[in-house]
Structure formats: C-alpha cells, structure tokens
Design a protein around this motif. Structure first.
Motif, PDB file in Angstrom:
ATOM      1  N   TYR B  34      21.874  93.355 122.809  1.00  0.00           N
ATOM      2  CA  TYR B  34      22.412  94.349 123.736  1.00  0.00           C
ATOM      3  C   TYR B  34      22.599  95.692 123.027  1.00  0.00           C
ATOM      4  O   TYR B  34      22.295  96.763 123.571  1.00  0.00           O
ATOM      5  N   GLY B  35      23.116  95.600 121.789  1.00  0.00           N
ATOM      6  CA  GLY B  35      23.321  96.816 120.999  1.00  0.00           C
ATOM      7  C   GLY B  35      22.017  97.557 120.733  1.00  0.00           C
ATOM      8  O   GLY B  35      21.956  98.787 120.803  1.00  0.00           O
ATOM      9  N   GLN B  36      20.975  96.785 120.448  1.00  0.00           N
ATOM     10  CA  GLN B  36      19.650  97.390 120.200  1.00  0.00           C
ATOM     11  C   GLN B  36      19.127  98.015 121.485  1.00  0.00           C
ATOM     12  O   GLN B  36      18.589  99.125 121.487  1.00  0.00           O
ATOM     13  N   TYR B  37      19.283  97.313 122.588  1.00  0.00           N
ATOM     14  CA  TYR B  37      18.793  97.785 123.896  1.00  0.00           C
ATOM     15  C   TYR B  37      19.478  99.073 124.308  1.00  0.00           C
ATOM     16  O   TYR B  37      18.840  99.989 124.838  1.00  0.00           O
ATOM     17  N   ARG B  38      20.804  99.141 124.051  1.00  0.00           N
ATOM     18  CA  ARG B  38      21.559 100.323 124.461  1.00  0.00           C
ATOM     19  C   ARG B  38      21.740 101.335 123.334  1.00  0.00           C
ATOM     20  O   ARG B  38      22.419 102.345 123.514  1.00  0.00           O
ATOM     21  N   ALA B  39      21.136 101.034 122.190  1.00  0.00           N
ATOM     22  CA  ALA B  39      21.249 101.915 121.012  1.00  0.00           C
ATOM     23  C   ALA B  39      22.719 102.214 120.682  1.00  0.00           C
ATOM     24  O   ALA B  39      23.131 103.369 120.542  1.00  0.00           O
ATOM     25  N   LEU B  40      23.499 101.138 120.613  1.00  0.00           N
ATOM     26  CA  LEU B  40      24.930 101.289 120.319  1.00  0.00           C
ATOM     27  C   LEU B  40      25.146 101.357 118.812  1.00  0.00           C
ATOM     28  O   LEU B  40      24.396 100.742 118.052  1.00  0.00           O
ATOM     29  N   PRO B  41      26.182 102.102 118.394  1.00  0.00           N
ATOM     30  CA  PRO B  41      26.499 102.087 116.957  1.00  0.00           C
ATOM     31  C   PRO B  41      26.973 100.694 116.519  1.00  0.00           C
ATOM     32  O   PRO B  41      27.444  99.910 117.354  1.00  0.00           O
ATOM     33  N   ALA B  42      26.866 100.435 115.250  1.00  0.00           N
ATOM     34  CA  ALA B  42      27.196  99.094 114.713  1.00  0.00           C
ATOM     35  C   ALA B  42      28.641  98.706 115.005  1.00  0.00           C
ATOM     36  O   ALA B  42      28.942  97.553 115.309  1.00  0.00           O
ATOM     37  N   ALA B 104      39.840  96.900 122.130  1.00  0.00           N
ATOM     38  CA  ALA B 104      38.418  97.068 121.772  1.00  0.00           C
ATOM     39  C   ALA B 104      37.794  98.285 122.454  1.00  0.00           C
ATOM     40  O   ALA B 104      36.713  98.727 122.065  1.00  0.00           O
ATOM     41  N   CYS B 105      38.483  98.830 123.465  1.00  0.00           N
ATOM     42  CA  CYS B 105      37.997 100.031 124.171  1.00  0.00           C
ATOM     43  C   CYS B 105      37.778 101.207 123.249  1.00  0.00           C
ATOM     44  O   CYS B 105      36.953 102.080 123.509  1.00  0.00           O
ATOM     45  N   PHE B 106      38.562 101.253 122.172  1.00  0.00           N
ATOM     46  CA  PHE B 106      38.444 102.388 121.247  1.00  0.00           C
ATOM     47  C   PHE B 106      37.054 102.461 120.626  1.00  0.00           C
ATOM     48  O   PHE B 106      36.605 103.527 120.210  1.00  0.00           O
ATOM     49  N   TRP B 107      36.395 101.295 120.545  1.00  0.00           N
ATOM     50  CA  TRP B 107      35.070 101.259 119.957  1.00  0.00           C
ATOM     51  C   TRP B 107      33.973 101.106 121.002  1.00  0.00           C
ATOM     52  O   TRP B 107      32.836 101.471 120.761  1.00  0.00           O
ATOM     53  N   TYR B 108      34.341 100.537 122.152  1.00  0.00           N
ATOM     54  CA  TYR B 108      33.350 100.364 123.221  1.00  0.00           C
ATOM     55  C   TYR B 108      34.068 100.513 124.557  1.00  0.00           C
ATOM     56  O   TYR B 108      34.652  99.573 125.076  1.00  0.00           O
ATOM     57  N   LEU B 109      34.004 101.741 125.095  1.00  0.00           N
ATOM     58  CA  LEU B 109      34.800 102.108 126.267  1.00  0.00           C
ATOM     59  C   LEU B 109      34.582 101.232 127.511  1.00  0.00           C
ATOM     60  O   LEU B 109      35.542 100.939 128.214  1.00  0.00           O
ATOM     61  N   PRO B 110      33.364 100.807 127.830  1.00  0.00           N
ATOM     62  CA  PRO B 110      33.179  99.987 129.040  1.00  0.00           C
ATOM     63  C   PRO B 110      34.037  98.716 129.105  1.00  0.00           C
ATOM     64  O   PRO B 110      34.201  98.156 130.184  1.00  0.00           O
TER      65      PRO B 110
END
Lengths: 71, 146
Positions: B34-42, B104-110
């Motif tokens: 999912y991270g790769q698909y959405r180009a999310l930071p590590a 966990a919102c602090f690192w991934y808002l959704p």
C-alpha cells in the motif's frame, strides 16, 4: 425494606403449612419463601387478595410497617 | 427466526476473527504494498503497521466478547450481569482502538477516519450497556415481585 411480612404468624394461627398456602394461592413455594423472608420487592394486589382469602385475614394482619433504625 | 439471526451474527464474528488473524500475519506485506502504491513515506507505513498490531489485540478481545454475548443470547439468557460486563469490555476495546489510531494520525492522517467512528461506537455501546443494566434491574425487581 420497612415493610415486614408476618406470614408465619398467620400460618401458625390457621395451622397451615407454607406448602399448603402456596398451593392454595397458586404461587410456587420458592416465591412464597421470598415473600416470607422479606426479599420481595413488591406484592401484587391479586397475590395479597389470594393470601387474605386463604388465611381469612386482613392485609394488616400480614403486613407491618417498621421504621428502619437510623444508621 | 431469532435463532437464525443469532447464528448469522455468530458466523460473522467468527469470519471477522479469522480475517483479523490473517491480517496479523499479512499486515506488514499489505502495508508495504500500500505504501509503495501510494508513495507513502516509510514512517507512515511503520505507523500503519504499528497501529494495526496495537489494534489487533483489543479487536480480538472484542470479538471473543461478542461471541460470548451471542452464546448467552442463544441460551435465552440476555439479561445477565455477565452480558453487561462483556459490553463494558467491548466498549473499552473500541476506545483503545480509537486512541491508538488517533495517536497514529500524526504519521498517517487518514487513520482519523478510523478513530472518530470507533469513538462513536464506544459511546453507542456504553449507552446500550446502560439500557441493559436498567433492563437487568427491572427483571430482578420483577423476579422479586410476588
């Protein structure tokens, strides 16, 4: 609870057993025991009516108000 | 009909439990994909994985409680003190998930879209539990009405 049920007294006066009273008024001996031991929260008028008929007494003969001792 | 409804609910709970168990095994892989698909930071991917693993425990506890609740309903014992305690546990599990995902919102808002509904479900379960407690008290009073 400040209301005391004096069924034992009337049962002794009428020379009737709890089991016989329970059968006559149509409740289980367990429920009658709940009434006798003061654990009942409420009594239906229909039950009171049946008890008074079976024991030939007035509600005041079996129900007594005793003020609870202040803590 | 009620028996059918209870069985359906129990089946759904078992399925969800198994999905959670499968998720616990596959979470790192799925999160990375999912991270790769959405180009999310590590750090977002890490937060997702950490949040998931922190939420799996309360979620599984809640599933077990739901199953026990359904068992009591099936045995025609809905108004037990035990059921009220099970609902309390379920509500606190929802609260735990809400708090974990909020953090966990602090690192991934959704994840806020998970936190808010879980807080809402926590409130709903608490209120329904209050109704159950009132019903249990009424039933007890009725049992002691001769």
């Amino acid at each position: 609870m400040s209301i005391v049920v004096n069924l034992d007294v009337m049962l002794a006066v009428r020379k009737m057993s709890s089991l016989e009273l329970a059968e006559r008024i149509g409740i289980t001996p367990a429920n009658l025991s709940i009434l006798k031991t003061g654990k009942a929260k409420a009594v239906r008028f229909s039950t009171l009516d049946a008890i008074c008929k079976a024991l030939d007494c007035q509600p005041g003969d079996i129900l007594e108000y005793r003020e609870e001792e202040s803590k | 009909m009620q028996n059918k409804a209870v069985k359906l609910s129990a089946a759904a709970v078992i399925v969800f439990f198994l999905l959670m168990a499968a998720g616990a095994v596959l979470a790192p892989k799925v999160a990375r994909l999912y991270g790769q698909y959405r180009a999310l930071p590590a750090r977002s991917v890490t937060a997702l994985i950490a949040a998931f693993y922190c939420c799996v425990v309360p979620a599984m506890i809640a599933m077990v409680c739901l199953f026990l609740l359904l068992r009591n309903i099936r045995l025609e014992r809905p108004f037990l003190e035990e059921n009220s305690r099970l609902m309390a546990v379920i509500s606190w599990c929802c609260a735990a998930v809400s708090l974990v995902t909020l953090a966990a919102c602090f690192w991934y808002l959704p994840l806020l879209f998970v936190s808010a509904p879980m807080a809402f479900i926590f409130l709903i379960v608490r209120v329904v539990r209050n109704c159950f407690i009132a019903a249990i008290q009424l039933k007890e009073e009725n049992r002691l009405t001769i």
